[in-house]
Design a protein around this motif. Structure first.
Motif, mmCIF file in Angstrom:
data_model
loop_
_atom_site.group_PDB
_atom_site.id
_atom_site.type_symbol
_atom_site.label_atom_id
_atom_site.label_comp_id
_atom_site.label_asym_id
_atom_site.label_seq_id
_atom_site.Cartn_x
_atom_site.Cartn_y
_atom_site.Cartn_z
ATOM 1 N N TYR A 36 0.641 -1.576 0.304
ATOM 2 C CA TYR A 36 -0.159 0.326 0.350
ATOM 3 C C TYR A 36 0.696 1.036 -0.084
ATOM 4 O O TYR A 36 1.715 1.198 0.256
ATOM 5 C CB TYR A 36 -0.781 0.029 1.491
ATOM 6 C CG TYR A 36 -1.993 -0.612 0.885
ATOM 7 C CD1 TYR A 36 -1.918 -2.349 1.532
ATOM 8 C CD2 TYR A 36 -3.277 -0.386 1.027
ATOM 9 C CE1 TYR A 36 -2.456 -2.854 0.823
ATOM 10 C CE2 TYR A 36 -4.093 -1.147 0.496
ATOM 11 C CZ TYR A 36 -4.600 -2.603 1.144
ATOM 12 O OH TYR A 36 -5.516 -3.906 1.086
ATOM 13 N N GLN A 38 0.623 5.268 1.604
ATOM 14 C CA GLN A 38 0.473 5.863 2.216
ATOM 15 C C GLN A 38 0.699 7.259 1.621
ATOM 16 O O GLN A 38 1.713 7.861 2.372
ATOM 17 C CB GLN A 38 -0.500 5.976 3.381
ATOM 18 C CG GLN A 38 -0.706 7.045 4.277
ATOM 19 C CD GLN A 38 -0.991 6.484 6.101
ATOM 20 O OE1 GLN A 38 -0.657 5.509 6.904
ATOM 21 N NE2 GLN A 38 -2.159 6.210 6.778
ATOM 22 N N LYS A 42 -3.430 10.687 4.822
ATOM 23 C CA LYS A 42 -4.646 10.326 3.833
ATOM 24 C C LYS A 42 -4.438 8.701 4.548
ATOM 25 O O LYS A 42 -3.482 8.446 4.965
ATOM 26 C CB LYS A 42 -3.578 10.613 2.368
ATOM 27 C CG LYS A 42 -4.164 11.753 2.132
ATOM 28 C CD LYS A 42 -5.005 12.292 1.781
ATOM 29 C CE LYS A 42 -5.475 13.661 1.159
ATOM 30 N NZ LYS A 42 -6.603 14.446 1.024
ATOM 31 N N GLU A 43 -5.415 8.223 3.895
ATOM 32 C CA GLU A 43 -5.982 6.642 4.122
ATOM 33 C C GLU A 43 -4.657 5.952 3.098
ATOM 34 O O GLU A 43 -4.388 5.957 1.890
ATOM 35 C CB GLU A 43 -7.442 6.332 3.648
ATOM 36 C CG GLU A 43 -7.425 6.184 2.138
ATOM 37 C CD GLU A 43 -8.202 7.660 1.685
ATOM 38 O OE1 GLU A 43 -7.958 8.592 2.702
ATOM 39 O OE2 GLU A 43 -8.444 7.455 0.153
ATOM 40 N N PRO A 44 -4.598 4.691 3.227
ATOM 41 C CA PRO A 44 -4.305 3.512 2.247
ATOM 42 C C PRO A 44 -4.585 3.931 0.237
ATOM 43 O O PRO A 44 -5.425 3.352 0.928
ATOM 44 C CB PRO A 44 -3.138 2.763 3.541
ATOM 45 C CG PRO A 44 -3.935 2.945 4.414
ATOM 46 C CD PRO A 44 -4.409 4.147 4.880
ATOM 47 N N PHE B 91 -6.638 9.414 14.131
ATOM 48 C CA PHE B 91 -7.042 9.204 12.661
ATOM 49 C C PHE B 91 -7.682 7.461 12.765
ATOM 50 O O PHE B 91 -6.617 6.689 12.806
ATOM 51 C CB PHE B 91 -5.316 9.517 11.754
ATOM 52 C CG PHE B 91 -6.268 9.608 10.404
ATOM 53 C CD1 PHE B 91 -5.210 8.765 9.176
ATOM 54 C CD2 PHE B 91 -7.188 10.785 9.469
ATOM 55 C CE1 PHE B 91 -6.069 8.384 7.679
ATOM 56 C CE2 PHE B 91 -7.193 10.213 8.404
ATOM 57 C CZ PHE B 91 -7.247 9.310 8.099
ATOM 58 N N GLY B 109 -11.258 3.827 3.945
ATOM 59 C CA GLY B 109 -11.868 4.988 3.706
ATOM 60 C C GLY B 109 -11.269 5.691 3.438
ATOM 61 O O GLY B 109 -9.950 5.140 4.185
#
Lengths: 110, 117
Positions: A36, A38, A42-44, B91, B109
């Motif tokens: 992934y 990232q 932010k999200e992965p 987070f 998400g």
């Protein structure tokens, strides 16, 4: 020993260079592996899935070595936009979940 | 395809209040969703596995009475942080599992940034 281990970096390389990360895992029964990306805060986002010996997508190549229990990610001709944290993930099928490594930070300089 | 949404994206609350975070799979059904927490410059830490129609499975060290999870439908899981305290500021990211043949992939998400004052 952690279930999934990565070199935290940071890796600081010039634009155009080739860079490689390794990730080791402890569960020899694992069958599915992922890389992934990232970005900060932010999200992965899924970069590549690795189910057999390897996978290639453009400048990115992932390889799996089951005997030594590691997967690698190779980035060729690196771009400034490749700067991010790269997370290795291994599926624990017995528990139906994915275990993430702590991530490797990559910074590409002009 | 494989889009997961989260709401809210950011929340600031006072200590002692409860905060609910929603996670939705927009274009697929997800029998399993996952909730993660990530502190600055640290890795994703799995908090719990949310199973549609049954109780969530919590990771060791995560208080189930503090982090309430409900997976009421195949497209929605909610995480409620009860009586939030400043140390809960983090987070929070959900993911949904999509099965394609023999393979499972997780799609995340956009995350919810919680700040507890």
């Amino acid at each position: 020993r952690k279930e999934v281990e990565q070199d935290p970096g940071p890796f600081n390389v010039p634009e155009g260079a080739t860079v490689a990360f390794n990730c080791t895992y402890s569960n020899s029964a694992s069958q599915s592996f992922f890389w992934y990306r990232q970005d900060c805060r932010k999200e992965p986002k899924l970069l590549m899935s690795v189910y057999s010996s390897g996978n290639e997508d453009g400048r990115f190549t992932a390889q799996l070595n089951r005997a030594s229990q590691y997967i690698s990610l190779l980035i060729r001709d690196s771009k400034l936009s490749d700067s991010a944290t790269y997370l290795c993930a291994v599926e624990d099928s017995s528990a139906s979940k994915i275990i993430f490594g702590s991530g490797t930070r990559l910074s590409i300089r002009p | 395809g494989a889009v997961v949404s989260q709401h809210p994206s950011r929340v600031i609350c006072k200590s002692g209040t409860s905060v609910k975070i929603e996670c939705r799979s927009l274009d697929f059904q997800a029998t399993t969703m996952f909730w993660y927490r990530q502190f600055p410059k640290q890795s994703l830490m799995l908090m719990a596995t949310s199973n549609e129609g049954s109780k969530a499975t919590y990771e060791q060290g995560v208080e189930k009475d503090k982090f309430l999870i409900n997976h009421a439908s195949l497209t929605l899981s909610t995480l409620t942080v009860t009586s939030a305290h400043p140390e809960d500021s983090s987070f929070y990211i959900c993911s949904a599992s999509l099965t394609s043949g023999p393979y499972n992939e997780q799609f995340f998400g956009p995350g919810t940034r919680l700040t507890v004052l």
